[in-house]
Design a protein around this motif. Structure first.
Motif, PDB file in Angstrom:
ATOM      1  N   THR A 323     -25.277  15.643 -13.155  1.00 49.23           N
ATOM      2  CA  THR A 323     -26.135  14.588 -13.691  1.00 49.23           C
ATOM      3  C   THR A 323     -25.281  13.457 -14.250  1.00 49.23           C
ATOM      4  O   THR A 323     -24.351  13.699 -15.021  1.00 49.23           O
ATOM      5  CB  THR A 323     -27.056  15.132 -14.795  1.00 49.23           C
ATOM      6  OG1 THR A 323     -27.861  16.180 -14.258  1.00 49.23           O
ATOM      7  CG2 THR A 323     -27.959  14.034 -15.322  1.00 49.23           C
ATOM      8  N   THR A 325     -25.504  10.013 -16.451  1.00 54.52           N
ATOM      9  CA  THR A 325     -26.363   9.334 -17.425  1.00 54.52           C
ATOM     10  C   THR A 325     -25.805   7.954 -17.728  1.00 54.52           C
ATOM     11  O   THR A 325     -24.615   7.814 -18.062  1.00 54.52           O
ATOM     12  CB  THR A 325     -26.473  10.140 -18.729  1.00 54.52           C
ATOM     13  OG1 THR A 325     -26.977  11.442 -18.435  1.00 54.52           O
ATOM     14  CG2 THR A 325     -27.400   9.450 -19.710  1.00 54.52           C
ATOM     15  N   THR A 376     -30.967   8.558 -15.752  1.00 52.51           N
ATOM     16  CA  THR A 376     -30.257   9.766 -15.314  1.00 52.51           C
ATOM     17  C   THR A 376     -30.340   9.845 -13.805  1.00 52.51           C
ATOM     18  O   THR A 376     -31.407   9.676 -13.222  1.00 52.51           O
ATOM     19  CB  THR A 376     -30.870  11.028 -15.939  1.00 52.51           C
ATOM     20  OG1 THR A 376     -32.267  11.105 -15.592  1.00 52.51           O
ATOM     21  CG2 THR A 376     -30.743  10.991 -17.449  1.00 52.51           C
TER      22      THR A 376
END
Length: 391
Positions: A323, A325, A376
């Motif tokens: 992920t 961000t 995200t």
């Protein structure tokens, strides 16, 4: 009509003639006398109407159904062979299939219902009802069903093609709208900010006004170059477009984001920039890198437009396993209309970009004070590298 259409109708006419002749022979053999004449004449009329269907499909279908219904009633009261016969049924099938293929939905439903009524109307002229459904009626219903399927299948294919084409056009319009918004809003906002700064400089330090005007000139040149890239893509979609910031090849190390933040800092705000290592950003897919750049760009543009009194901004890009961000936060005070002001096309474009990659976007006030945009994005797993901080 095209040559292929004439050839198809010529072949269809030969088939009509063969079926009518065959059925006339069968009626003459089983009924004797001139009973075959009525069936042959009525069937020929419907077949001729079917051959002329291209000129006006709706009226041709209505005329063919009217002739067939009249033939059914005449056969019923004059004790003639069952109608419609194979030749007439084939002509009606062509008319019904054409109507289902090309006419509006309401007209199509009317023609199809009329065709079914005529096909089942042959029960009125059947001479063997005690033995079950007559073979002529079964044949007519089957031919009608085949005609409906033959017309409906290409109609559904055309509808699907149109839906796909419209989806592609809409996606392209949205993509171009996002690009135009990003280019125009960002560069024009920069020009406005520089012009405001130039006015202050001109009053306080006239000797430094030339530097401020040079900054405006540079921002205008950048805007013009970006607009030319977009216009070139619109005029010649086959021509390879110049690489946009954050495009293939990552973010040119981290220089492009650094330059973007540097231009923003020139407006007088302190920016804290936290980014991953350059080697990690080079492994990001081009679409991820481009989205990161656009999210930061649009967020900084919104701060310039809607939070002119903010003193500091934090731009953070962090990686946690799969992920990524991206967060841009400022420390401006809350205003009653700020949320409304930030609900324009910029946030819509950012959300579309992020969601297209399977990510999420949240924008809103921070606890205490300030505003935050947080995106995200999913990215492929790679070796984790330490972060570094810049000011």
């Amino acid at each position: 009509m095209r040559v292929g259409g004439w050839a198809a109708d010529a072949g269809l006419g030969v088939i009509f003639a063969a079926v009518l002749a065959f059925w006339a022979y069968r009626i003459a053999d089983s009924w004797g006398g001139g009973y075959w004449g009525f069936d042959c004449a009525a069937g020929a009329v419907v077949c001729v109407i079917a051959l002329a269907r291209r000129f006006d499909p709706a009226r041709a279908a209505a005329a063919g159904l009217a002739v067939a219904a009249t033939a059914v009633l005449a056969a019923r009261f004059a004790d003639l062979p069952s109608e419609p016969g194979p030749g007439m049924a084939l002509g009606l099938a062509v008319l019904v299939g054409t109507a289902v293929r090309a006419l509006p939905v309401v007209t199509t439903c009317g023609v199809a219902a009329g065709g079914l009524a005529v096909a089942t109307g042959s029960l009125l002229t059947a001479h063997t009802l005690a033995a079950g459904v007559p073979s002529v009626t079964a044949m007519n219903v089957l031919v009608w069903a085949a005609a409906v399927v033959a017309g409906l299948f290409p109609r559904l294919l055309d509808a699907r093609r149109r839906a796909v084409a419209e989806g592609v056009r809409r996606a392209e319009r949205l993509r171009l709208a996002r690009e135009l918004h990003d280019v125009v809003a960002h560069h024009v906002t920069g020009i406005v900010v520089q012009a405001q700064a130039a006015r202050l400089v001109a009053h306080k330090s006239p000797g430094k006004a030339g530097d401020a005007l040079a900054e405006i000139e540079a921002a205008g040149s950048d805007a013009l170059a970006a607009m030319r890239r977009v216009v070139g893509l619109l005029r010649d979609p086959d021509e390879p477009a110049a690489r946009a910031p954050g495009g293939p090849g990552g973010l040119d190390g981290l220089d492009e984001l650094g330059e973007l933040v540097g231009r923003f800092e020139a407006g007088g705000r302190a920016v804290r920039l936290r980014l991953p290592d350059e080697e990690e950003t080079a492994t990001w897919p081009p679409e991820v890198a481009g989205t990161v750049y656009r999210v930061v760009q649009e967020s900084l543009t919104n701060i310039s437009r809607h939070a002119p009194h903010s003193r500091s901004v934090t731009v953070s890009v962090e990686r946690d396993r799969e992920t990524l961000t991206v967060e841009v936060a400022d420390d401006s005070s809350r205003g009653p209309s700020r949320h409304h002001q930030r609900g324009g096309y910029g946030l819509i474009g950012m959300r579309e970009r992020v969601e297209a990659l399977g990510g999420t976007l949240r924008a809103g006030p921070r606890p205490g004070a300030g505003w935050s945009v947080r995106a995200t994005l999913p990215v492929p797993r790679s070796k984790a590298l330490p972060e570094r901080a810049r000011r």
